[in-house]
Design a protein around this motif. Structure first.
Motif, PDB file in Angstrom:
ATOM      1  N   PHE A  73       0.832  -1.198   0.000  1.00 15.70           N
ATOM      2  CA  PHE A  73       0.000   0.000   0.000  1.00 15.70           C
ATOM      3  C   PHE A  73       0.867   1.250   0.000  1.00 15.70           C
ATOM      4  CE2 PHE A  73      -2.657  -3.163   2.206  1.00 15.70           C
ATOM      5  CZ  PHE A  73      -3.750  -3.138   1.362  1.00 15.70           C
ATOM      6  N   PRO A  74       0.446   2.268  -0.786  1.00 15.48           N
ATOM      7  CA  PRO A  74       1.152   3.546  -0.684  1.00 15.48           C
ATOM      8  C   PRO A  74       0.821   4.213   0.646  1.00 15.48           C
ATOM      9  CG  PRO A  74      -0.691   3.715  -2.197  1.00 15.48           C
ATOM     10  CD  PRO A  74      -0.603   2.277  -1.781  1.00 15.48           C
ATOM     11  N   ASN A  75       1.566   5.244   1.000  1.00 19.43           N
ATOM     12  CA  ASN A  75       1.363   5.899   2.290  1.00 19.43           C
ATOM     13  C   ASN A  75       0.034   6.623   2.393  1.00 19.43           C
ATOM     14  OD1 ASN A  75       3.737   4.977   3.336  1.00 19.43           O
ATOM     15  ND2 ASN A  75       4.909   6.706   2.579  1.00 19.43           N
ATOM     16  N   SER A  76      -0.452   7.192   1.295  1.00 21.03           N
ATOM     17  CA  SER A  76      -1.719   7.911   1.368  1.00 21.03           C
ATOM     18  C   SER A  76      -2.347   8.007  -0.010  1.00 21.03           C
ATOM     19  CB  SER A  76      -1.501   9.316   1.932  1.00 21.03           C
ATOM     20  OG  SER A  76      -0.714  10.067   1.031  1.00 21.03           O
ATOM     21  N   LEU A  77      -3.647   8.218  -0.019  1.00 18.34           N
ATOM     22  CA  LEU A  77      -4.405   8.462  -1.246  1.00 18.34           C
ATOM     23  C   LEU A  77      -5.230   9.711  -1.038  1.00 18.34           C
ATOM     24  CD1 LEU A  77      -5.791   4.932  -2.233  1.00 18.34           C
ATOM     25  CD2 LEU A  77      -3.972   6.201  -3.338  1.00 18.34           C
ATOM     26  N   GLN A  78      -5.441  10.462  -2.091  1.00 23.57           N
ATOM     27  CA  GLN A  78      -6.315  11.623  -2.027  1.00 23.57           C
ATOM     28  C   GLN A  78      -7.771  11.145  -2.112  1.00 23.57           C
ATOM     29  OE1 GLN A  78      -4.957  14.538  -1.339  1.00 23.57           O
ATOM     30  NE2 GLN A  78      -2.994  13.499  -1.390  1.00 23.57           N
ATOM     31  N   ASN A  79      -8.709  12.055  -1.873  1.00 22.26           N
ATOM     32  CA  ASN A  79     -10.132  11.690  -1.868  1.00 22.26           C
ATOM     33  C   ASN A  79     -10.621  11.151  -3.204  1.00 22.26           C
ATOM     34  OD1 ASN A  79     -10.504  12.303   0.798  1.00 22.26           O
ATOM     35  ND2 ASN A  79     -11.128  14.409   0.412  1.00 22.26           N
ATOM     36  N   ASP A  80     -10.047  11.592  -4.315  1.00 23.33           N
ATOM     37  CA  ASP A  80     -10.532  11.169  -5.620  1.00 23.33           C
ATOM     38  C   ASP A  80      -9.618  10.133  -6.279  1.00 23.33           C
ATOM     39  OD1 ASP A  80      -8.436  12.876  -5.975  1.00 23.33           O
ATOM     40  OD2 ASP A  80      -9.340  13.993  -7.629  1.00 23.33           O
ATOM     41  N   GLU A  81      -8.782   9.430  -5.501  1.00 28.30           N
ATOM     42  CA  GLU A  81      -7.861   8.451  -6.051  1.00 28.30           C
ATOM     43  C   GLU A  81      -8.291   7.039  -5.693  1.00 28.30           C
ATOM     44  OE1 GLU A  81      -3.577  10.669  -6.265  1.00 28.30           O
ATOM     45  OE2 GLU A  81      -4.107   9.669  -4.404  1.00 28.30           O
ATOM     46  N   VAL A  82      -7.928   6.112  -6.556  1.00 21.81           N
ATOM     47  CA  VAL A  82      -8.173   4.694  -6.305  1.00 21.81           C
ATOM     48  C   VAL A  82      -6.861   3.938  -6.515  1.00 21.81           C
ATOM     49  CG1 VAL A  82     -10.602   4.747  -6.960  1.00 21.81           C
ATOM     50  CG2 VAL A  82      -8.884   4.224  -8.677  1.00 21.81           C
ATOM     51  N   LEU A  83      -6.784   2.780  -5.916  1.00 18.62           N
ATOM     52  CA  LEU A  83      -5.624   1.909  -6.068  1.00 18.62           C
ATOM     53  C   LEU A  83      -6.101   0.647  -6.773  1.00 18.62           C
ATOM     54  CD1 LEU A  83      -2.649   1.389  -5.322  1.00 18.62           C
ATOM     55  CD2 LEU A  83      -3.472   0.351  -3.218  1.00 18.62           C
ATOM     56  N   LEU A  84      -5.497   0.310  -7.903  1.00 20.32           N
ATOM     57  CA  LEU A  84      -5.882  -0.867  -8.683  1.00 20.32           C
ATOM     58  C   LEU A  84      -4.805  -1.933  -8.582  1.00 20.32           C
ATOM     59  CD1 LEU A  84      -7.035   0.845 -12.014  1.00 20.32           C
ATOM     60  CD2 LEU A  84      -8.447   0.206 -10.069  1.00 20.32           C
ATOM     61  N   ASN A  85      -5.236  -3.190  -8.572  1.00 18.45           N
ATOM     62  CA  ASN A  85      -4.231  -4.250  -8.628  1.00 18.45           C
ATOM     63  C   ASN A  85      -3.751  -4.399 -10.072  1.00 18.45           C
ATOM     64  OD1 ASN A  85      -6.208  -5.708  -9.944  1.00 18.45           O
ATOM     65  ND2 ASN A  85      -6.527  -7.152  -8.293  1.00 18.45           N
ATOM     66  N   ALA A  86      -2.680  -5.138 -10.272  1.00 12.37           N
ATOM     67  CA  ALA A  86      -2.050  -5.238 -11.591  1.00 12.37           C
ATOM     68  C   ALA A  86      -2.982  -5.874 -12.620  1.00 12.37           C
ATOM     69  CB  ALA A  86      -0.752  -6.043 -11.487  1.00 12.37           C
ATOM     70  N   GLY A  87      -3.757  -6.873 -12.210  1.00 13.44           N
ATOM     71  CA  GLY A  87      -4.659  -7.540 -13.146  1.00 13.44           C
ATOM     72  C   GLY A  87      -5.740  -6.609 -13.673  1.00 13.44           C
ATOM     73  N   LEU A  88      -6.355  -5.836 -12.777  1.00 17.97           N
ATOM     74  CA  LEU A  88      -7.400  -4.901 -13.188  1.00 17.97           C
ATOM     75  C   LEU A  88      -6.813  -3.764 -14.022  1.00 17.97           C
ATOM     76  CD1 LEU A  88     -10.344  -4.050 -13.090  1.00 17.97           C
ATOM     77  CD2 LEU A  88      -9.880  -2.933 -10.902  1.00 17.97           C
ATOM     78  N   ARG A  89      -5.656  -3.313 -13.638  1.00 21.95           N
ATOM     79  CA  ARG A  89      -4.976  -2.236 -14.385  1.00 21.95           C
ATOM     80  C   ARG A  89      -4.693  -2.684 -15.819  1.00 21.95           C
ATOM     81  NH1 ARG A  89      -1.234   1.620 -11.517  1.00 21.95           N
ATOM     82  NH2 ARG A  89      -0.455   2.918 -13.172  1.00 21.95           N
TER      83      ARG A  89
END
Length: 163
Positions: free
Chosen positions: A131-147
């Motif tokens: 996990f990155p240290n932080s995300l902004q309110n309008d950001e998402v984190l995708l796994n490699a398969g979905l990306r």
């Protein structure tokens, strides 16, 4: 003719048939043992991969198609202790089924797990290197398969829909 003589003559006369049965049983037994060994190996590999993905997670409380009160995590935090009587860190997380699509509708992924995490929980989860240290309110984190399925890169706009 005694019984012993009858058995001996029968074995001598039908030795080819008996040899075929013994060889077939040995091959079948070897195949069965090999399948069991491979099955155990696969089971162990899958377990190790699942534990690696869980990171520091030790317990999960799932509500199925219902939701918990938002105060439940705080109430459990007050009484939750590990085996050494130390407080356990709790991180409330919202897990919902959903779909993700690119903004121009050129790619879409159905049956995705959308995980909602508030900032206090994110800090607890970010102890894992995934996990990155932080995300902004309008950001998402995708796994490699979905990306890869969506063909997106950093900064692209996505449409996330949840049930």
């Amino acid at each position: 003719m005694t019984l012993r003589t009858l058995i001996r003559r029968s074995l001598r006369y039908h030795w080819r048939s008996h040899l075929g049965v013994v060889i077939g049983a040995a091959i079948g037994g070897a195949a069965l043992i090999g399948a069991l060994v491979v099955g155990d190996s696969v089971k162990g590999s899958l377990r190790a991969k699942a534990l690696e993905r869980l990171g520091a997670t030790r317990f999960a409380l799932s509500a199925g198609d219902r939701l918990f009160r938002d105060r439940l995590a705080g109430e459990l935090q007050a009484v939750a202790l590990d085996r050494d009587s130390r407080p356990i860190r709790l991180a409330p997380v919202l897990l919902l089924p959903g779909t993700v699509a690119t903004s121009d509708a050129s790619a879409r992924a159905n049956q995705v797990s959308v995980i909602g995490v508030e900032s206090s929980s994110w800090r607890a989860l970010s102890g894992n290197d995934a996990f990155p240290n932080s995300l902004q309110n309008d950001e998402v984190l995708l796994n490699a398969g979905l990306r890869q399925q969506l063909g997106v890169s950093d900064g692209d706009v996505l449409l996330v829909r949840v049930a």
